[in-house]
Design a protein around this motif. Structure first.
Motif, short mmCIF file in Angstrom:
data_model
loop_
_atom_site.label_atom_id
_atom_site.label_comp_id
_atom_site.label_asym_id
_atom_site.label_seq_id
_atom_site.Cartn_x
_atom_site.Cartn_y
_atom_site.Cartn_z
N SER A 271 0.81 -1.21 0.00
CA SER A 271 0.00 0.00 0.00
C SER A 271 0.84 1.26 0.00
O SER A 271 0.48 2.26 -0.64
N THR A 280 -3.30 7.19 -3.96
CA THR A 280 -4.55 6.51 -3.60
C THR A 280 -4.84 6.68 -2.12
O THR A 280 -3.94 6.98 -1.33
N THR A 285 -6.70 1.29 -0.23
CA THR A 285 -5.66 0.48 -0.86
C THR A 285 -5.36 -0.75 -0.03
O THR A 285 -5.22 -1.87 -0.56
N LEU A 338 -6.75 -2.93 -7.78
CA LEU A 338 -6.08 -1.64 -7.68
C LEU A 338 -6.20 -0.84 -8.97
O LEU A 338 -6.10 0.40 -8.95
#
Length: 381
Positions: A271, A280, A285, A338
């Motif tokens: 992440s 993000t 995430t 993702l």
């Protein structure tokens, strides 16, 4: 049960609805007379921030504000914050907001009296001893989300704007002197932020519980933190004004951040570079990465989650827990890939490189390497 308390673990915490009204007392307890409130751009003009500045002004603390903080704060934000702190003649920081405001606020208090660059204090070995501990300004933390738990953390995550790497900056005195946890400050969170921050807290607890390191206290805190999220995040997501659910989630967030002294793992190792490169939302995430990481770690963690699942009210042991996690994500609109957050497959080599040097990498139950991290990213993108 009345969800109000004064706690001294892991720092002084004033917990309960309406306790933002005690801000002046908290500042006095921390030794501040002219604090700088540090928050993020999105919160700067919201009613909860304006009301907090009004409380400060009414108490004779001024209404110093710094809000040039990005969602993933970087050293440019930090430099500007330190300049604002010095220019205003401030003597402490009120770190206010979600993870970005809390992390940047803590770093402003930390760096305002230092002479070395912030990267010299990365969480590597004993680098924290390079800091002048006496020059660290006092911190009062006021979370307005329930996720990172940064309000009870001894570190901040700062993105290097040049290399696009997230760095963890650590010092024991970065732990705020006083925390005000007021669930009323979280009722305005939109659903997607409620979900993302809540699942961040869940990821902290899951990874701490999965970590191979020995820390029975953290293990117990992680298990109870998972239970609070399982029981209360759906309630807070469905009804943002459910104060009891909001309060329990604030507790879960602090528990996750306390528990991960035991270690994090591949979820965060993945992440952090994703967030640094693609900006993000961190908790979202984490949630996307969790199912694939659970599968990777299954040979090591399945037995302990067989035991935990029953306590969490989940049938089917580890397999049932994994199915629950995916359903939990789906119920709150979390993407399954993702790529839905803008992450591209051509970035995988750089993401793997970033994950391998992330401090979380070493806390994973299964040793991480280029091959299995590549497979993880391919599975999640």
């Amino acid at each position: 049960m009345t969800l109000t308390g004064n706690w001294s673990y892991p720092t002084a915490i004033r917990f309960g609805a309406g306790r933002i009204g005690e801000l002046a007392e908290a500042c006095a307890q921390a030794g501040m007379k002219k604090p700088l409130l540090v928050t993020d751009k999105g919160l700067a003009n919201l009613p909860i921030t304006v009301a907090t500045l009004d409380l400060m002004e009414a108490a004779g603390l001024g209404r110093g504000l710094f809000a040039d903080v990005d969602p993933n704060p970087n050293e440019l934000n930090l430099t500007a914050g330190v300049e604002a702190y010095k220019a205003g003649g401030h003597d402490g920081v009120i770190a206010f907001g979600g993870g970005s405001g809390l992390d940047l606020g803590k770093m402003v208090a930390f760096m305002a009296g230092q002479t070395r660059p912030v990267w010299d204090f990365e969480d590597i070995g004993d680098w924290w001893t390079r800091a002048d501990a006496d020059a660290i300004a006092p911190i009062v933390a006021v979370p307005t989300t329930a996720g990172t738990g940064s309000e009870v953390g001894r570190a901040s995550v700062i993105t290097n704007s040049v290399t696009h790497e997230k760095k963890i900056i650590f010092h024991p005195k970065v732990l705020p002197s006083v925390v005000i946890c007021d669930p009323e400050l979280t009722v305005g969170m939109p659903q997607f932020i409620t979900a993302g921050t809540g699942l961040d807290a869940f990821a902290h607890c899951v990874e701490a519980y999965s970590s191979p390191h020995y820390h029975p206290m953290s293990q117990g805190i992680a298990l109870e933190g998972m239970k609070l999220v399982v029981e209360n995040l759906p309630r807070a997501y469905a009804d943002g004004r459910d104060i009891e659910a909001r309060a329990e989630m604030m507790s879960a967030a602090m528990m996750g951040a306390t528990a991960f002294q035991k270690g994090l793992g591949a979820i965060h190792a993945m992440s952090h570079p994703v967030g640094a490169m693609f900006n993000t939302h961190h908790g979202t995430t984490n949630a996307v990465c969790m199912p694939a990481v659970l599968e990777l770690n299954a040979p090591v963690i399945a037995e302990r989650f067989d035991r935990a699942a029953g306590y969490l009210g989940i049938e089917g042991g580890f397999d049932g827990f994994c199915a629950f996690v995916q359903g939990f994500n789906d119920s709150m609109g979390i993407p399954r890939k993702l790529s839905e957050l803008g992450v591209t497959t051509d970035a995988i080599p750089e993401l793997v490189k970033g994950a391998l040097i992330d401090p979380s990498c070493g806390g994973n139950p299964v040793e991480l390497n280029e091959a299995n991290l590549t497979e993880l990213f391919e599975a999640t993108i």
